[in-house]
Design a protein around this motif. Structure first.
Motif, PDB file in Angstrom:
ATOM      1  N   TYR A  73      36.177  49.773  61.777  1.00  0.00           N
ATOM      2  CA  TYR A  73      35.440  48.784  60.980  1.00  0.00           C
ATOM      3  C   TYR A  73      35.373  49.240  59.516  1.00  0.00           C
ATOM      4  O   TYR A  73      35.632  48.460  58.599  1.00  0.00           O
ATOM      5  CB  TYR A  73      34.035  48.619  61.570  1.00  0.00           C
ATOM      6  N   PHE A 132      31.740  41.286  54.932  1.00  0.00           N
ATOM      7  CA  PHE A 132      31.805  41.458  56.389  1.00  0.00           C
ATOM      8  C   PHE A 132      30.414  41.456  57.035  1.00  0.00           C
ATOM      9  O   PHE A 132      30.275  41.134  58.203  1.00  0.00           O
ATOM     10  CB  PHE A 132      32.552  42.744  56.742  1.00  0.00           C
ATOM     11  N   ARG A 133      29.421  41.816  56.245  1.00  0.00           N
ATOM     12  CA  ARG A 133      28.064  41.853  56.810  1.00  0.00           C
ATOM     13  C   ARG A 133      27.439  40.468  56.878  1.00  0.00           C
ATOM     14  O   ARG A 133      26.759  40.133  57.845  1.00  0.00           O
ATOM     15  CB  ARG A 133      27.195  42.784  55.970  1.00  0.00           C
ATOM     16  N   TYR A 134      27.672  39.665  55.843  1.00  0.00           N
ATOM     17  CA  TYR A 134      26.932  38.407  55.742  1.00  0.00           C
ATOM     18  C   TYR A 134      27.765  37.154  55.976  1.00  0.00           C
ATOM     19  O   TYR A 134      27.221  36.058  55.917  1.00  0.00           O
ATOM     20  CB  TYR A 134      26.248  38.313  54.364  1.00  0.00           C
ATOM     21  N   ARG A 135      29.065  37.305  56.215  1.00  0.00           N
ATOM     22  CA  ARG A 135      29.852  36.087  56.422  1.00  0.00           C
ATOM     23  C   ARG A 135      29.383  35.392  57.703  1.00  0.00           C
ATOM     24  O   ARG A 135      28.958  36.055  58.658  1.00  0.00           O
ATOM     25  CB  ARG A 135      31.341  36.405  56.486  1.00  0.00           C
TER      26      ARG A 135
END
Lengths: 136, 66
Positions: A73, A132-135
């Protein structure tokens, strides 16, 4: 074991980072002295070029280590962030040269390529991490 | 790709951190997989299935749009 940093590894990374900053700072000054000396021979000037390139190697090693120490990741985030930083770096250079040609900035203005590249890399990886965290 | 990680993890009362430790990835990676923001590699998917003592198909499922 999860791929997380131990305190010992973090301390080593911090020391290596400080060393990389010092090498970059003093190595760049030394390279400038070698390349700008009007009495320097061709060999000395080439040595200056080699030093100027060589002083960036610790930073590159640090980035490679940081990416390889992470899991898949982290590597994906780093890959996307690095791609973004590369494109941003190209755009900044094109924009800077166009602004120079258009006489919008002084002819003796210089971009600092290494701080710019490092700053854009940190920015690129940060944006990728946020993406990548909030999409959705 | 849909997954049942959260359910399987809850059944065993494991935290994301603990599951990450068991399969060798960070808590952030487990969170990203669990919330569908990151599709794991085949080796990681197989490791996840193994720690839950089940098959990959029982953990992950293709969605119609995949």
């Amino acid at each position: 074991m999860a791929k997380v940093l131990t305190l010992n590894q973090a301390l080593k990374a911090l020391l290596f980072m400080i060393a990389a900053v010092l090498i970059l700072l003093f190595g760049s000054q030394f390279a400038d002295q070698l390349t700008r000396d009007p009495n320097a021979t061709v060999y000395i000037r080439w040595l200056g070029v080699a030093v100027a390139v060589g002083v960036t190697v610790p930073w590159i090693l640090l980035i490679v280590w940081a990416v390889s120490a992470g899991d898949e990741y982290v590597r994906q985030v780093a890959l996307v962030g690095t791609s973004f930083a590369f494109l941003a770096d190209v755009l900044v250079h094109i924009g800077f040269n166009a602004a120079l040609d258009a006489r919008l900035i002084g002819w003796n203005t210089q971009l600092l390529p290494i701080p710019l590249a490092l700053g854009l890399w940190v920015l690129g990886v940060s944006i990728a991490a946020l993406y990548f965290r909030y999409r959705p | 790709v849909k997954n049942r990680l959260k359910v399987l993890r809850a059944e065993r009362n494991w935290s994301q951190q603990e599951l990450g430790m068991r399969v060798g990835v960070s808590r952030q990676a487990i969170n990203a997989v669990e919330t569908g923001k990151f599709d794991p590699s085949l080796p990681l998917a197989m490791k996840l299935a193994r720690v839950f003592d089940t098959t990959v198909e029982a953990v992950f499922e293709l969605e119609p749009g995949d």
